[in-house]
Design an enzyme around this catalytic site. Sequence first.
Site, PDB file in Angstrom:
ATOM      1  CG  ASN A  47      -1.641   1.206   1.370  1.00 52.97           C
ATOM      2  OD1 ASN A  47      -1.891   1.996   0.305  1.00 52.97           O
ATOM      3  ND2 ASN A  47      -2.074   1.608   2.592  1.00 52.97           N
ATOM      4  CD1 TRP A  48       3.857   1.143  -2.602  1.00 53.04           C
ATOM      5  CD2 TRP A  48       3.461   1.938  -4.719  1.00 53.04           C
ATOM      6  NE1 TRP A  48       4.441   0.474  -3.290  1.00 53.04           N
ATOM      7  CE2 TRP A  48       4.083   0.973  -4.765  1.00 53.04           C
ATOM      8  CE3 TRP A  48       2.911   2.718  -5.916  1.00 53.04           C
ATOM      9  CZ2 TRP A  48       4.709   0.355  -5.820  1.00 53.04           C
ATOM     10  CZ3 TRP A  48       3.344   2.026  -7.386  1.00 53.04           C
ATOM     11  CH2 TRP A  48       4.187   1.075  -7.164  1.00 53.04           C
ATOM     12  CE  LYS A  49       0.661   3.582   4.864  1.00 59.46           C
ATOM     13  NZ  LYS A  49       0.361   3.513   6.049  1.00 59.46           N
ATOM     14  CG  HIS A  87      -5.815   1.708   4.929  1.00 60.25           C
ATOM     15  ND1 HIS A  87      -5.339   2.486   5.780  1.00 60.25           N
ATOM     16  CD2 HIS A  87      -4.712   0.855   4.805  1.00 60.25           C
ATOM     17  CE1 HIS A  87      -3.990   2.446   6.244  1.00 60.25           C
ATOM     18  NE2 HIS A  87      -3.753   1.158   5.777  1.00 60.25           N
ATOM     19  CD  GLU A 143      -2.789   5.229   6.752  1.00 58.95           C
ATOM     20  OE1 GLU A 143      -2.693   5.581   5.476  1.00 58.95           O
ATOM     21  OE2 GLU A 143      -1.817   4.801   7.278  1.00 58.95           O
ATOM     22  CD  GLU A 186      -3.693  -2.771   6.972  1.00 57.01           C
ATOM     23  OE1 GLU A 186      -2.659  -3.287   6.596  1.00 57.01           O
ATOM     24  OE2 GLU A 186      -4.269  -1.755   6.748  1.00 57.01           O
ATOM     25  N   GLY A 212       2.391   1.868  10.570  1.00 57.57           N
ATOM     26  CA  GLY A 212       3.240   2.727  10.643  1.00 57.57           C
ATOM     27  C   GLY A 212       4.012   3.436  11.829  1.00 57.57           C
ATOM     28  CB  SER A 261       5.134  -2.325  11.624  1.00 54.48           C
ATOM     29  OG  SER A 261       4.792  -1.058  11.936  1.00 54.48           O
ATOM     30  N   GLY A 292       2.807  -1.192   4.106  1.00 49.58           N
ATOM     31  CA  GLY A 292       2.923   0.229   3.853  1.00 49.58           C
ATOM     32  C   GLY A 292       4.281   0.544   3.675  1.00 49.58           C
ATOM     33  N   GLY A 293       5.099   1.081   4.652  1.00 47.83           N
ATOM     34  CA  GLY A 293       6.303   1.492   4.632  1.00 47.83           C
ATOM     35  C   GLY A 293       7.314   0.604   3.692  1.00 47.83           C
TER      36      GLY A 293
HETATM   37  C1  PEP Z   1      -0.807  -0.197   5.685  1.00 50.74           C
HETATM   38  O1  PEP Z   1      -0.604   0.989   5.300  1.00 50.74           O
HETATM   39  O2  PEP Z   1      -1.525  -0.702   5.640  1.00 50.74           O
HETATM   40  C2  PEP Z   1       0.277  -0.499   6.651  1.00 50.74           C
HETATM   41  C3  PEP Z   1       0.387  -1.775   7.253  1.00 50.74           C
HETATM   42  O3  PEP Z   1       1.311   0.467   6.764  1.00 50.74           O
HETATM   43  P1  PEP Z   1       2.855  -0.266   7.411  1.00 50.74           P
HETATM   44  O4  PEP Z   1       3.345  -1.327   6.989  1.00 50.74           O
HETATM   45  O5  PEP Z   1       3.803   1.128   7.269  1.00 50.74           O
HETATM   46  O6  PEP Z   1       2.523  -0.283   9.056  1.00 50.74           O
END
Ligand code: PEP
Length: 251
Positions: A9-11, A93, A95, A165, A171, A211, A232-233
């Site tokens: 997930n590149w956000k 999601h 966010e 999640e 994050g 994470s 994500g990251g």
């Molecule tokens: C996400 O954006 O769905 C996520 C899990 O981010 P991260 O891996 O950075 O925690």
Amino acid sequence: MRKTIIAGNWKMYKSPKQALDFAHSLSDIEPNETVRVIVCAPYLALPLLKEKVTLPLEISAQNVHQEEEGAFTGEISASMLTSIGVDITLIGHSERRQYFGESDDVVARKVRRALSHELDIILCVGEHLEQREAGEEESVVSNQLKAALSGVSKEEMKSISIAYEPVWAIGTGKTASSEDAQAMGSHIRKELISLYDEETSSACSLLYGGSVKPENIDELLAQPDVDGVLVGGASLDPESFRKLVEAGNRK
Ligand code: PEP
């Protein structure tokens, strides 16, 4: 047999050119037949990625609007996505829930709209830290699932994967332990049996997100009810993402 899913997930990161460069640098990945590799890219990058990128890398949106069309400035509809060949979207999601006020009801409407356009869905659920500390994580996730899947048929469930999640792990660098990820995977599996049946539940891919990185993915994927990851990251850098795909092949 359900698929292993490695989804990035590149956000709100990567221009269309940066997204294409990423895809090109991964053009040699060779996921096993049982592994799907998906990147959830920003809307602006989707047309270029759909035009230039072929399997095994699949391209997903990060969100979709719940209405068919209308006066919703700045929004993107399901038919706009399918018009450029996008056939997967994230929905719900944390966010989106947290910063854009998406309620369970809105998430449910998005799910039904996406299904009506035959989009595959990665549906995100997960509790906040206070809810976990109060021992409410299972009831929170059950309620999110019941709301999001209301009116969704057994047949339609074939298009849905579920990403657990925990909001406190996104994050933050804090990963749920593999035992916690498995416990929730098993809980979701049971919830799907009670909402549908054994067959529907065992066919649904369950992802963990929060994470995830190359250093911890193997332990998470070793759990029987963690079929994949939403990242994500650690999905932003192609070499890190490549390692996640390789871990998917080891599952
Ligand atoms: C996400 O954006 O769905 C996520 C899990 O981010 P991260 O891996 O950075 O925690």
